[in-house]
Write a protein that holds these residues in place. Sequence first.
Motif, short mmCIF file in Angstrom:
data_model
loop_
_atom_site.label_atom_id
_atom_site.label_comp_id
_atom_site.label_asym_id
_atom_site.label_seq_id
_atom_site.Cartn_x
_atom_site.Cartn_y
_atom_site.Cartn_z
N ASN A 162 0.87 33.26 -18.47
CA ASN A 162 -0.21 32.53 -19.13
C ASN A 162 -1.53 33.25 -18.87
O ASN A 162 -1.73 33.82 -17.81
CB ASN A 162 -0.25 31.10 -18.55
N ASN A 163 -2.42 33.24 -19.84
CA ASN A 163 -3.70 33.95 -19.69
C ASN A 163 -4.88 32.99 -19.77
O ASN A 163 -5.79 33.17 -20.56
CB ASN A 163 -3.84 35.04 -20.76
N ASN A 164 -4.84 31.96 -18.92
CA ASN A 164 -5.99 31.06 -18.76
C ASN A 164 -6.23 30.09 -19.91
O ASN A 164 -7.30 29.50 -19.96
CB ASN A 164 -7.30 31.84 -18.55
N GLN A 165 -5.32 29.94 -20.82
CA GLN A 165 -5.55 28.99 -21.89
C GLN A 165 -4.23 28.47 -22.43
O GLN A 165 -3.18 29.06 -22.21
CB GLN A 165 -6.36 29.62 -23.03
N GLU A 166 -4.30 27.33 -23.10
CA GLU A 166 -3.09 26.74 -23.68
C GLU A 166 -2.50 27.70 -24.70
O GLU A 166 -3.23 28.38 -25.43
CB GLU A 166 -3.41 25.41 -24.34
N ASN A 167 -1.19 27.74 -24.76
CA ASN A 167 -0.53 28.59 -25.74
C ASN A 167 0.70 27.89 -26.28
O ASN A 167 1.26 26.99 -25.63
CB ASN A 167 -0.15 29.94 -25.12
N ILE A 168 1.11 28.29 -27.46
CA ILE A 168 2.38 27.89 -28.03
C ILE A 168 3.05 29.14 -28.55
O ILE A 168 2.43 29.93 -29.27
CB ILE A 168 2.21 26.86 -29.17
N CYS A 169 4.29 29.35 -28.17
CA CYS A 169 5.01 30.56 -28.55
C CYS A 169 6.35 30.23 -29.20
O CYS A 169 7.00 29.25 -28.84
CB CYS A 169 5.25 31.45 -27.33
N LEU A 170 6.72 31.05 -30.15
CA LEU A 170 8.04 30.99 -30.77
C LEU A 170 8.85 32.15 -30.22
O LEU A 170 8.43 33.31 -30.30
CB LEU A 170 7.92 31.08 -32.29
N ILE A 171 10.01 31.85 -29.64
CA ILE A 171 10.87 32.87 -29.05
C ILE A 171 12.23 32.80 -29.73
O ILE A 171 12.84 31.73 -29.81
CB ILE A 171 11.03 32.65 -27.53
N ILE A 172 12.69 33.94 -30.23
CA ILE A 172 14.00 34.02 -30.89
C ILE A 172 14.83 35.07 -30.17
O ILE A 172 14.47 36.25 -30.14
CB ILE A 172 13.85 34.36 -32.38
N GLN A 173 15.93 34.64 -29.57
CA GLN A 173 16.80 35.53 -28.81
C GLN A 173 18.09 35.75 -29.62
O GLN A 173 18.86 34.81 -29.84
CB GLN A 173 17.11 34.92 -27.44
N ILE A 174 18.27 36.99 -30.05
CA ILE A 174 19.39 37.31 -30.95
C ILE A 174 20.47 38.07 -30.20
O ILE A 174 20.19 39.03 -29.47
CB ILE A 174 18.90 38.17 -32.14
N LYS A 175 21.71 37.66 -30.38
CA LYS A 175 22.84 38.31 -29.71
C LYS A 175 22.85 39.81 -30.02
O LYS A 175 22.71 40.22 -31.18
CB LYS A 175 24.15 37.69 -30.18
N ASN A 176 23.03 40.61 -28.99
CA ASN A 176 22.98 42.07 -29.19
C ASN A 176 24.12 42.58 -30.05
O ASN A 176 24.03 43.65 -30.66
CB ASN A 176 22.96 42.80 -27.83
N GLU A 177 25.20 41.82 -30.15
CA GLU A 177 26.34 42.27 -30.96
C GLU A 177 25.99 42.40 -32.44
O GLU A 177 26.64 43.15 -33.18
CB GLU A 177 27.52 41.31 -30.79
N PHE A 178 24.94 41.69 -32.87
CA PHE A 178 24.54 41.77 -34.28
C PHE A 178 23.72 43.02 -34.57
O PHE A 178 23.38 43.28 -35.72
CB PHE A 178 23.75 40.52 -34.67
N PHE A 179 23.44 43.79 -33.53
CA PHE A 179 22.74 45.07 -33.70
C PHE A 179 23.70 46.26 -33.53
O PHE A 179 23.26 47.40 -33.50
CB PHE A 179 21.60 45.19 -32.69
#
Length: 323
Positions: free
Chosen positions: A74-91
């Motif tokens: 965190n960098n001193n302020q409120e944040n909202i993040c979208l995180i998408i974790q994709i299976k490595n097998e699809f790469f």
Amino acid sequence: MNSYIFETIEHHKESPAKIIITSIDHSDYHWHYDYELIMVVKGEIILSVLPEFCLMQEGDIALVNSKEVHGFQNNNQENICLIIQIKNEFFDLSDDKNQAYYFYLNSAKEAVKPRISYTHFQRTLAQIGLESGHMKKTSNLRIQGLIYMLISDLFDYIPHDIQQFANEAVQNTDSEEVLKIIRFIEKHLIYDNLTEELCKSIGMSEKGLYRFLKSTIDMTLKELIDVTRLNHAIYLLSYTDKDNSTIASECGFCNDNTFYRCFKKMYGMTPLVYKNNTADDKKPKRIKEVQGYLDYSKREAFQLLKKYVEIEGGLRLDAYAQD
């Protein structure tokens, strides 16, 4: 502070990716097999992908490659993040299991620019995030289609390399060894002879350790120790009432001046300024059940995601209206 040698990501059996919308407090260094995309929807965070750090602000997107050691702050302020974790097998586009694709996607740095606008990826990521909030029977199908399109776009438009490894076991062992070193440093920050004790613990000479860290994360041991100490200092400044001298001592800095100089060089402000910016009335509420995550407004998150979704190609914003 806790360290994670390896993060196991549980996926829904019918989905190629895990989707998280959250506010980030901190995440200690860890690694996993998945490719991870991060989009800052509100505020800003510090992304650490050793050996580099970058400040991600609203609208920035970045990709953490499979098995990269990374963490968030965190960098001193409120944040909202979208995180998408994709299976490595699809790469896996090759039968060679000792090959891995390394993508250069980070709008906060722009060292290597994509062959298409970042807006294209913002829109796709926002659509995935919005769909994840629905309970419709078709939502999972739509998410799968968007994920496959996203992966294709990464290969088509994002500069990438093919990394060849002697064998997969060696690649995994290196990541595990780096996290083992970080964990030891975190537990022994105040040791005067930290380097000597670390070398004994992992069975490497000081020169061998130097070569290993430079070859794997391009950092010297001193740099890694300083970064780990500063990460702990951030935590103490944010969530304790300890004064700077106490924090400097508990983090292993030889004196207050060294702590002050290192902190300002890394974060662009003094420890006191940072502490004042994280006063209790400015901190988001912690979610105790989830390490490193903070409470946030779901309604606000979806409203912010909507602004990245354009009316284009038959796509309508009212399709994402919340019930």
